[in-house]
Design a protein around this motif. Structure first.
Motif, PDB file in Angstrom:
ATOM      1  N   LYS A  10       0.841  -1.203   0.000  1.00 38.94           N
ATOM      2  CA  LYS A  10       0.000   0.000   0.000  1.00 38.94           C
ATOM      3  C   LYS A  10       0.878   1.256   0.000  1.00 38.94           C
ATOM      4  CE  LYS A  10      -1.928   1.074   3.909  1.00 38.94           C
ATOM      5  NZ  LYS A  10      -2.813   1.174   5.105  1.00 38.94           N
ATOM      6  N   ASP A  11       1.898   1.273   0.843  1.00 40.90           N
ATOM      7  CA  ASP A  11       2.788   2.439   0.915  1.00 40.90           C
ATOM      8  C   ASP A  11       3.603   2.589  -0.369  1.00 40.90           C
ATOM      9  OD1 ASP A  11       1.830   2.901   3.435  1.00 40.90           O
ATOM     10  OD2 ASP A  11       3.577   2.062   4.478  1.00 40.90           O
ATOM     11  N   SER A  12       4.004   1.464  -0.950  1.00 39.22           N
ATOM     12  CA  SER A  12       4.791   1.519  -2.179  1.00 39.22           C
ATOM     13  C   SER A  12       4.011   2.170  -3.319  1.00 39.22           C
ATOM     14  CB  SER A  12       5.214   0.102  -2.584  1.00 39.22           C
ATOM     15  OG  SER A  12       5.843   0.100  -3.846  1.00 39.22           O
ATOM     16  N   LEU A  13       2.759   1.745  -3.510  1.00 37.25           N
ATOM     17  CA  LEU A  13       1.967   2.337  -4.592  1.00 37.25           C
ATOM     18  C   LEU A  13       1.600   3.778  -4.286  1.00 37.25           C
ATOM     19  CD1 LEU A  13       1.831  -0.593  -5.683  1.00 37.25           C
ATOM     20  CD2 LEU A  13      -0.498  -0.074  -6.390  1.00 37.25           C
ATOM     21  N   SER A  14       1.358   4.079  -3.026  1.00 31.07           N
ATOM     22  CA  SER A  14       0.971   5.440  -2.657  1.00 31.07           C
ATOM     23  C   SER A  14       2.101   6.442  -2.880  1.00 31.07           C
ATOM     24  CB  SER A  14       0.544   5.480  -1.187  1.00 31.07           C
ATOM     25  OG  SER A  14      -0.557   4.623  -0.954  1.00 31.07           O
ATOM     26  N   SER A  15       3.338   5.955  -2.851  1.00 31.91           N
ATOM     27  CA  SER A  15       4.494   6.855  -2.982  1.00 31.91           C
ATOM     28  C   SER A  15       4.970   7.020  -4.419  1.00 31.91           C
ATOM     29  CB  SER A  15       5.653   6.321  -2.130  1.00 31.91           C
ATOM     30  OG  SER A  15       6.100   5.057  -2.626  1.00 31.91           O
ATOM     31  N   GLN A  16       4.303   6.382  -5.376  1.00 33.79           N
ATOM     32  CA  GLN A  16       4.713   6.495  -6.771  1.00 33.79           C
ATOM     33  C   GLN A  16       4.414   7.889  -7.325  1.00 33.79           C
ATOM     34  OE1 GLN A  16       6.333   3.874  -8.529  1.00 33.79           O
ATOM     35  NE2 GLN A  16       6.405   3.084  -6.436  1.00 33.79           N
ATOM     36  N   GLN A  17       5.168   8.251  -8.354  1.00 34.11           N
ATOM     37  CA  GLN A  17       5.017   9.562  -8.987  1.00 34.11           C
ATOM     38  C   GLN A  17       3.578   9.802  -9.442  1.00 34.11           C
ATOM     39  OE1 GLN A  17       7.468  11.891  -9.510  1.00 34.11           O
ATOM     40  NE2 GLN A  17       5.957  13.287 -10.391  1.00 34.11           N
ATOM     41  N   GLY A  18       3.019  10.937  -9.055  1.00 31.19           N
ATOM     42  CA  GLY A  18       1.694  11.339  -9.517  1.00 31.19           C
ATOM     43  C   GLY A  18       0.532  10.775  -8.722  1.00 31.19           C
ATOM     44  N   GLN A  35      -8.073   0.864   5.540  1.00 28.02           N
ATOM     45  CA  GLN A  35      -8.388   0.993   4.119  1.00 28.02           C
ATOM     46  C   GLN A  35      -7.871   2.303   3.536  1.00 28.02           C
ATOM     47  OE1 GLN A  35     -10.543   0.345   6.607  1.00 28.02           O
ATOM     48  NE2 GLN A  35     -12.391   1.606   6.489  1.00 28.02           N
ATOM     49  N   LYS A  36      -7.625   2.281   2.220  1.00 29.24           N
ATOM     50  CA  LYS A  36      -7.051   3.448   1.564  1.00 29.24           C
ATOM     51  C   LYS A  36      -7.478   3.507   0.107  1.00 29.24           C
ATOM     52  CE  LYS A  36      -2.617   5.913   1.356  1.00 29.24           C
ATOM     53  NZ  LYS A  36      -1.163   5.811   1.687  1.00 29.24           N
ATOM     54  N   ILE A  37      -7.760   4.729  -0.367  1.00 28.31           N
ATOM     55  CA  ILE A  37      -8.076   4.997  -1.770  1.00 28.31           C
ATOM     56  C   ILE A  37      -7.104   6.058  -2.274  1.00 28.31           C
ATOM     57  CG2 ILE A  37      -9.820   5.753  -3.424  1.00 28.31           C
ATOM     58  CD1 ILE A  37     -10.617   3.198  -2.081  1.00 28.31           C
ATOM     59  N   VAL A  38      -6.514   5.816  -3.439  1.00 29.80           N
ATOM     60  CA  VAL A  38      -5.623   6.803  -4.051  1.00 29.80           C
ATOM     61  C   VAL A  38      -6.097   7.063  -5.477  1.00 29.80           C
ATOM     62  CG1 VAL A  38      -3.655   6.096  -2.632  1.00 29.80           C
ATOM     63  CG2 VAL A  38      -3.996   5.055  -4.894  1.00 29.80           C
ATOM     64  N   THR A  39      -5.531   8.070  -6.090  1.00 32.84           N
ATOM     65  CA  THR A  39      -5.887   8.386  -7.473  1.00 32.84           C
ATOM     66  C   THR A  39      -4.635   8.772  -8.255  1.00 32.84           C
ATOM     67  OG1 THR A  39      -7.385   9.683  -8.872  1.00 32.84           O
ATOM     68  CG2 THR A  39      -6.335  10.841  -7.055  1.00 32.84           C
ATOM     69  N   VAL A  40      -4.705   8.564  -9.575  1.00 25.03           N
ATOM     70  CA  VAL A  40      -3.588   8.891 -10.454  1.00 25.03           C
ATOM     71  C   VAL A  40      -4.145   9.166 -11.850  1.00 25.03           C
ATOM     72  CG1 VAL A  40      -3.124   6.533 -11.251  1.00 25.03           C
ATOM     73  CG2 VAL A  40      -1.225   8.151 -11.056  1.00 25.03           C
ATOM     74  N   SER A  41      -3.411   9.881 -12.652  1.00 24.57           N
ATOM     75  CA  SER A  41      -3.849  10.158 -14.023  1.00 24.57           C
ATOM     76  C   SER A  41      -3.636   8.940 -14.907  1.00 24.57           C
ATOM     77  CB  SER A  41      -3.075  11.342 -14.592  1.00 24.57           C
ATOM     78  OG  SER A  41      -1.721  10.990 -14.828  1.00 24.57           O
ATOM     79  N   GLY A  42      -4.399   8.867 -15.987  1.00 29.91           N
ATOM     80  CA  GLY A  42      -4.203   7.795 -16.949  1.00 29.91           C
ATOM     81  C   GLY A  42      -2.812   7.825 -17.551  1.00 29.91           C
ATOM     82  N   LYS A  43      -2.287   9.008 -17.770  1.00 34.54           N
ATOM     83  CA  LYS A  43      -0.952   9.148 -18.341  1.00 34.54           C
ATOM     84  C   LYS A  43       0.100   8.519 -17.442  1.00 34.54           C
ATOM     85  CE  LYS A  43       2.308  12.698 -19.936  1.00 34.54           C
ATOM     86  NZ  LYS A  43       2.533  14.162 -20.099  1.00 34.54           N
ATOM     87  N   GLU A  44       0.041   8.803 -16.142  1.00 33.16           N
ATOM     88  CA  GLU A  44       1.008   8.231 -15.203  1.00 33.16           C
ATOM     89  C   GLU A  44       0.827   6.713 -15.090  1.00 33.16           C
ATOM     90  OE1 GLU A  44       3.585   9.379 -13.677  1.00 33.16           O
ATOM     91  OE2 GLU A  44       3.374  11.479 -14.264  1.00 33.16           O
TER      92      GLU A  44
END
Length: 527
Positions: A347-355, A373-382
């Motif tokens: 969870k921490d690894s994905l949350s710390s990715q660029q964007g 529980q946790k929800i994150v978001t990112v752009s389609g480009k990233e």
């Protein structure tokens, strides 16, 4: 009574010196029972007696196998509350979940009993001879399915009943006529031993051959490696991680005689929310997604780990509502400290990715082994640039991918690895304008869902629980439903064989009353 020993056929044996205990994640303490890992000699004994059992078990009639399977179900129920108590102590799961999963296991056993008792699953196919055919006579050819031999089943961590000792892999393999050796999961070895005792009792009551079933303890990978390498083993069933399933697949492929490994592995189960669904039912789908993401602490293979939409104000509104719903829910205990630790790391690894930005993160959890529980978001480009973002997080975690337009949404779907499920949330009227999205999703999954959540796998003949790699090792097969039996058999033909010496399924008189394909016509008639 839990002995901590290995069931090698009907014998309880524990000659080794490597021992371990299971763990109660709710109480955060070890359970009292001690288990002895199977030795190399015990593994060889299990495969030897299974091989010997196969010589007669492969010839068991459908009625005999059906009685065996139904008796297993009865013996499991006879274990009563004691079995449910051990299940809960070893998994941290509530009693209601234990009862539901036990019911599913009983249903699977009875479904395969019905299948083999009726008998048409063998796909009897007959092409009768035409001796005066020119320029060459046609010979008599008759085909049916034949069992492969001893099957090794790896118990799964997240389903101590339904995907483990007497679960779908075991039930389907026994139904096909294959003996089974279960490598029990070390997290629920006590549950496995109790269920194994029910299978052994059923085998004895129904006069099945000694060695038709064994249950071996293990705390690491050594027992599984030896089983997969054993030349008397002819197929493997596995439910678990991509790394574990791929390792077994490679081991099996590297044998002098390669064997099939039917592995159900990782999946992030993408959920696509179309614009009209966001506009008209954002609150409804936010509630549904929150419930599905957190169900069972997110420890289902169909957990929706990815939510895809086209970036606009409605998607932003949905994200906010999903955040509100997620934060209302209390964390749930995970299956073990190691699974909880891996969840936190991933969870921490994905949350710390660029964007990547955090949408909602529950921060009031102070209980050991409980998953926040946790929800994150990112752009389609990233998302397209960084394949780390495609990784499964086993737990109550999901990522919202905001695509700039439909073309980028299709590109994201095309970039995904194989998945068990894909979901479309939308209005029927807009589906036609998103056919390319539906097609792209369908090419990446084994089951596509309209306006529903992926969690909850109906056990029925039409179900497909599998998909393109890496969700499963062979997308042509399902691990759930009666077609799961097809994994453990091979087609086999008899040419010009005397009628009286043929299996009953292929005899002219059709004594079993099967539906057969005779000279390209499906019929129950005799020849």
């Amino acid at each position: 009574m839990i002995t901590g020993k290995n069931y090698i056929g009907s014998q309880l044996i524990a000659g080794g010196d490597k021992v371990f205990k299971t763990f109660n994640p709710q109480l955060n303490i070890h359970n009292p029972w001690q288990f002895t890992e199977a030795t190399t000699d015990e593994i060889k004994l299990a495969t030897a007696i299974a091989h010997h059992a196969f010589l007669s078990f492969q010839k068991a009639t459908g009625k005999e196998k059906a009685l065996f399977l139904r008796t297993i179900a009865e013996e499991i129920m006879t274990l009563g509350e004691d079995l449910l108590d051990v299940y809960c102590q070893e998994s941290g799961l509530p009693k209601g979940r234990a009862e539901g999963e036990r019911g599913r296991t009983i249903g699977q056993l009875n479904a395969f009993a019905d299948l083999v008792e009726e008998g048409s699953w063998v796909e009897a196919t007959i092409d009768t001879a035409i001796p005066d055919r020119k320029p060459l006579p046609k010979v008599d050819i008759r085909k049916m399915m034949r069992p492969l031999g001893t099957v090794v089943v790896f118990g799964s961590s997240n389903f101590p009943f339904a995907y483990s000792t007497a679960g779908g892999d075991t039930a389907s393999a026994l139904a096909s006529g294959c003996p089974v050796i279960v490598k029990s999961h070390p997290m629920h070895a006590g549950t496995s031993e109790m269920v194994a005792s029910a299978i052994i009792k059923a085998a004895q009551k129904t006069n099945m051959p000694e060695g038709v079933f064994s249950n071996l303890n293990s705390s690491g990978i050594e027992v599984g490696v030896q089983l997969v390498k054993d030349p008397l083993v002819k197929a493997v069933g596995f439910t678990g991680s991509i790394n574990g399933g791929r390792a077994l697949y490679d081991l099996a492929a590297g044998r002098p005689e390669p064997i099939p490994v039917f592995a159900e592995m990782g999946s992030i189960n993408p959920v696509v929310i179309l614009p009209d669904a966001l506009k008209q039912n954002a609150q409804k789908w936010a509630i549904a997604c929150a419930g599905s993401v957190t169900l069972g602490a997110g420890q289902f293979c169909t957990n929706p780990g990815l939510i895809l939409g086209i970036k606009n104000d409605d998607l932003e509104n949905f994200s906010n509502q999903l955040a509100n719903e997620i934060l209302k829910m209390d964390p749930i205990c995970m299956l073990s400290p190691s699974i909880h630790k891996n969840y936190e790391v991933n969870k921490d690894s994905l949350s710390s990715q660029q964007g990547v930005q955090v949408v909602a993160a529950y921060d009031k959890n102070d209980k050991p082994n409980y998953a926040a529980q946790k929800i994150v978001t990112v752009s389609g480009k990233e998302f397209l640039k960084n394949t780390v973002l495609h990784k499964e997080v086993f737990g109550p975690f999901s990522m919202i991918v905001q695509c700039e337009n439909k073309a980028e949404l299709v590109a994201v779907l095309n970039a995904l690895e194989g998945q068990l499920t894909g979901t479309i949330l939308g209005e029927e009227t807009e589906i036609k304008t998103f056919n390319d999205v539906v097609d792209a999703l369908g090419n990446r999954v084994g089951r596509i869902i309209f306006n529903g959540m992926p969690t909850g796998v109906e056990v029925c003949p039409a179900m497909v629980h599998g998909g393109p790699y890496p969700s499963s090792s062979d997308s042509r097969f399902t691990a759930v439903g009666i077609d799961a039996i097809k994994r453990w058999v091979r087609p086999f033909s008899y040419q010009n064989w005397p009628n009286d010496l043929l299996p009953e399924a292929l005899q002219n008189e059709n004594p079993l009353g099967l539906s057969r394909l005779v000279n390209n016509i499906q019929t129950t008639d005799s020849i």
